[in-house]
Design an enzyme around this catalytic site. Structure first.
Site, PDB file in Angstrom:
ATOM      1  N   CYS A  14      10.385  16.826   3.309  1.00 18.81           N
ATOM      2  CA  CYS A  14      10.458  15.919   4.458  1.00 18.81           C
ATOM      3  C   CYS A  14       9.069  15.736   5.053  1.00 18.81           C
ATOM      4  CB  CYS A  14      11.428  16.451   5.519  1.00 18.81           C
ATOM      5  SG  CYS A  14      10.826  17.937   6.362  1.00 18.81           S
ATOM      6  N   ASP A  22     -16.986 -18.460   2.538  1.00 15.73           N
ATOM      7  CA  ASP A  22     -18.216 -18.930   1.905  1.00 15.73           C
ATOM      8  C   ASP A  22     -17.847 -20.149   1.068  1.00 15.73           C
ATOM      9  OD1 ASP A  22     -20.930 -18.836   0.859  1.00 15.73           O
ATOM     10  OD2 ASP A  22     -20.009 -18.100  -0.998  1.00 15.73           O
TER      11      ASP A  22
END
Length: 765
Positions: free
Chosen positions: A39, A452
């Site tokens: 767990c 760009d």
């Protein structure tokens, strides 16, 4: 701003030389496979233990992947010490193998077998329990089924053999002064079993059929927990499909020529420099350079481009791509973990194994949850025993067990890592590589996308788009003269003109008698006795070559379309106009539309002139453009946007984009660009397709939404389930089933991300 690119393979052991000594480079990152976790508390305990070791700068444990990724200083500690620390905490650590997939089949087989045995032994106990209900009194159950000794015989192997790992995990946790799910399960099932055992022995032969026994509670509880773990493991295996699919692309063997002999070797034995024979229809096994033969290669697994690419001598090929009908001889350059595919797998594994910042919420809660639950269970027992039903030990015990079991924080621990695994895995299938869970999380908050131009919005490679010849010249000879003159130049525009003329069937003239280049203006050449001048308008006018006003207007129109236009003259007479452009990618316009549909602001920043930039932006549907910006200026523009409180993602493909990629909140590199851009970036779009950018942003949002949903339901489940259990409205075995199913539901919820469909469609601009 300058950059130094260092080949780390050429660095002597110890570091990079700086001044008179070596700059130490002892920082390492290692991934371990962890077994024994049950767990979130287990994962938190391992993580805390590793982070306390001197020299460890960061340790992140992934419960879903069952891995621990540790960054450490090799001068202060090492893998052996780290594994010893994990072992001392009661878990098993091994060095992670890159070819190993989460959810090992052998472990699944053992888990499945344990569940089958538990189910077979528990079903008669379930039938016996049914016999205690009045509404089922019509069932004729045999007396031996109700016999306490028979029930004891069935429950004991389930409790101590099948349930043994729960006891082992609980012991290890308590030995290290912590608590986890195993503690809750061991406490709850042991209480039910030991109480029933006491009743069986103490009242043997004294109305035994009337005893209130809870053997079925402990046995069914363990069975349901195993079923939940089995379903959870199967579901978690599906979250690793992306890595499995990538591994499946790799060839297993290679035909290698050594000492004049052809050998078929496992891929692990191929060395850089080996000559590899690739037969028609085979996968190319290594990254390398073609030294013989020619063929068409399907590179769609890497680029997404369905049209095969021609490969011949000196061309680069990538491992796992598919050879066509020709035979190739390839000199191996990158093999094994250095290959492009291995690096992609490594990035995906690291992203799936990393921890998103939002997971800290679950970690904090899980770390204190189990002790709180134990306290609640004790309080529930005391309240029932002394207040609600005074002296009724069985009722108080049953209610306390239900509280212990239903409150297990498994679902909470799985909520984040399973979503990260599923989201990043699906992204990898779409050619999007997130370098870590933190980038997957951060991308969902982006406001502005800065693009760009060259190689990002456009193809990044100039192409011949227009060729307008004067009627006074024969087309074939004129094109051959232009092709011969430009063929002597090394300028990229000249290469584009030659390639474009070759595609149109032109053949260069046989002889170039003279050639001279005038940088920034054009070229002069003598071809077959003809004086050829090719260049800018100013260049031709400076040579006294007249150009009509109509031609100048046409020149301006072409330039307004983002084309670079050169003029050609033969023997002092204007002969042709040549248009070359870095054309927009077919997907750019649809990608920009998809980004806008997601509510993102899109802008373009480029070093090109304003007219070209505006023309490209207009074609792509981009409204905000900054032109003539230097590389360091791009980073400055990103910072200006951030100063306005905006979260910025920068997208680029070149070395000049690296400063802006590093400055942005999220740096995104085109996979078709330079290595330094991809190293600097947080996300890589392997296929060089801007539609992948829209997918990355959308997947990030969906993944974060999925994580928040999982966390909400995991917490809501406990918030609702604990009071119901404390009120005595849940039988312990029902609480166990509900707890197991809650973990499974979280994993299944995360798997919805694997059904994600791509954004945008290809659109010719």
């Amino acid at each position: 701003m300058g950059y130094v690119i260092v080949d780390i393979r050429k660095i002597p052991h110890g570091g990079i030389r700086q001044g008179k000594g070596w700059l130490a480079m002892t920082k390492q990152t290692t991934t371990f496979q962890i077994s024994g976790m049950t767990c979130a508390s287990c994962a938190a305990r391992i993580e805390k233990g590793l982070n306390r070791i001197e020299g460890v700068s960061n340790a992140a444990v992934n419960l879903t992947m069952e891995t621990a990724r540790v960054e450490f200083d090799a001068e202060l500690t090492g893998p052996a010490a780290l594994m010893d620390r994990v072992d001392s905490l009661g878990f098993k650590a091994e060095l992670h193998k890159e070819t190993e997939l989460p959810g090992k089949s052998a472990e699944l087989k053992r888990l499945r077998m344990r569940f089958y045995i538990a189910a077979i032994l528990s079903l008669p106990l379930l039938a016996a329990m049914a016999g205690h209900f009045e509404f089922l009194s019509f069932l004729a159950l045999p007396d031996w089924l109700m016999n306490p000794w028979f029930q004891l015989a069935l429950a004991t192997p389930v409790q101590f053999w099948i349930g043994g790992p729960f006891y082992a995990g609980a012991y290890k946790a308590l030995r290290n002064r912590s608590a986890n799910m195993d503690v809750l399960v061991a406490m709850g099932t042991s209480a039910a079993y030991l109480y029933s055992f006491y009743e069986t022995v103490a009242f043997a032969g004294d109305g035994m059929h009337r005893l209130e026994l809870y053997y079925e509670t402990s046995a069914l509880l363990i069975s349901f927990l195993l079923l939940g773990k089995l379903l959870e493991s199967l579901a978690k295996g599906r979250t690793s499909q992306a890595i499995g699919a990538l591994m499946g692309l790799q060839a297993k063997h290679a035909n290698v020529v050594r000492d004049g002999q052809e050998l078929r070797l496992p891929l692990e034995e191929v060395m850089p420099g080996d000559l590899v024979l690739v037969k028609p229809g085979e996968k190319i096994p290594v990254d390398g350079t073609v030294v013989g033969g020619s063929s068409y290669v399907d590179e769609s697994m890497l680029t997404g481009e369905s049209v095969p690419v021609r490969k011949e001598a000196e061309d680069r090929v990538i491992g796992a791509t598919m050879n066509g009908k020709g035979a190739l001889t390839v000199r191996a350059v990158n093999v094994g973990r250095n290959s492009v595919l291995a690096q992609i797998i490594r990035v995906v594994e690291e992203a799936q194994g990393s921890k998103a910042p939002i997971q800290r919420i679950a970690d904090v809660i899980s770390g204190i949850f189990v002790p709180i639950v134990i306290g609640l269970a004790v309080a529930t027992f005391l309240l029932w025993y002394f207040a609600i039903r005074p002296g009724e030990f069985p009722d108080a015990l049953r209610t306390a067990i239900a509280v212990l079991v239903i409150a297990c924080p498994c679902a909470l621990g799985l909520a984040t890592p399973t979503s990260i695994m599923a989201g990043s895995g699906r992204a990898a299938e779409l050619g999007i590589l997130f370098k870590g869970g933190e980038h997957l999380e951060r991308a969902h908050g982006i406001d502005v996308i800065v693009l760009d131009k060259t190689g990002t919005v456009t193809e990044g490679k100039p192409r011949l788009t227009d060729l307008e010849l004067e009627p006074d010249f024969e087309p074939a000879p004129l094109q051959s003269w232009i092709m011969a003159a430009e063929g002597s130049s090394e300028h990229p525009l000249a290469e584009a003109i030659v390639a474009g003329l070759r595609e149109r069937g032109s053949v260069p003239a046989a002889e170039v008698e003279h050639f001279a280049a005038v940088p920034g203006y054009g070229i002069e050449a003598v071809v077959e006795g003809r004086a050829i001048v090719i260049g800018t308008r100013r260049f031709l006018l400076g040579r006294g070559i007249p150009i009509s006003d109509a031609k100048l207007e046409r020149l301006a129109a072409l330039e307004a379309e983002a084309k670079t236009v050169m003029l050609a003259a033969v023997d002092g007479v204007y002969a042709a106009s040549i248009g070359v452009a870095d054309t927009i990618k077919p997907t750019s316009r649809s990608a920009v539309s998809a980004l806008k549909a997601l509510g993102l602001e899109v802008m373009m920043v480029t070093g090109d002139n304003e007219a070209t930039a505006l023309a490209v932006a207009r074609q792509a549907g981009i409204e905000h453009t900054l032109a003539e910006v230097l590389p360091e200026g791009k980073a400055h523009e990103v910072k200006l946007l951030q100063a306005q409180g905006k979260k910025v993602a920068m997208v680029g493909d070149g070395i000049n984009d690296a400063p802006a990629l590093a400055a942005a909140d999220i740096g995104i590199a085109m996979g078709t660009g330079t290595d330094i851009a991809m190293e600097t970036a947080d996300i890589t779009l392997m296929r060089g397709d801007l539609n992948g950018l829209a997918d990355a942003m959308d997947l990030s949002r969906r993944t974060m939404s999925n994580i928040k949903q999982n966390l909400f339901w995991a917490l809501a489940y406990n918030a609702v389930g604990i009071p119901i259990a404390a009120a005595g409205l849940l039988a312990p075995w029902v609480a166990g089933a509900a707890m197991a199913l809650s973990s499974v539901s979280v994993v299944l919820s995360a798997l919805r991300l694997q059904r994600y469909r791509k954004q945008g469609k290809q659109e010719i601009a």
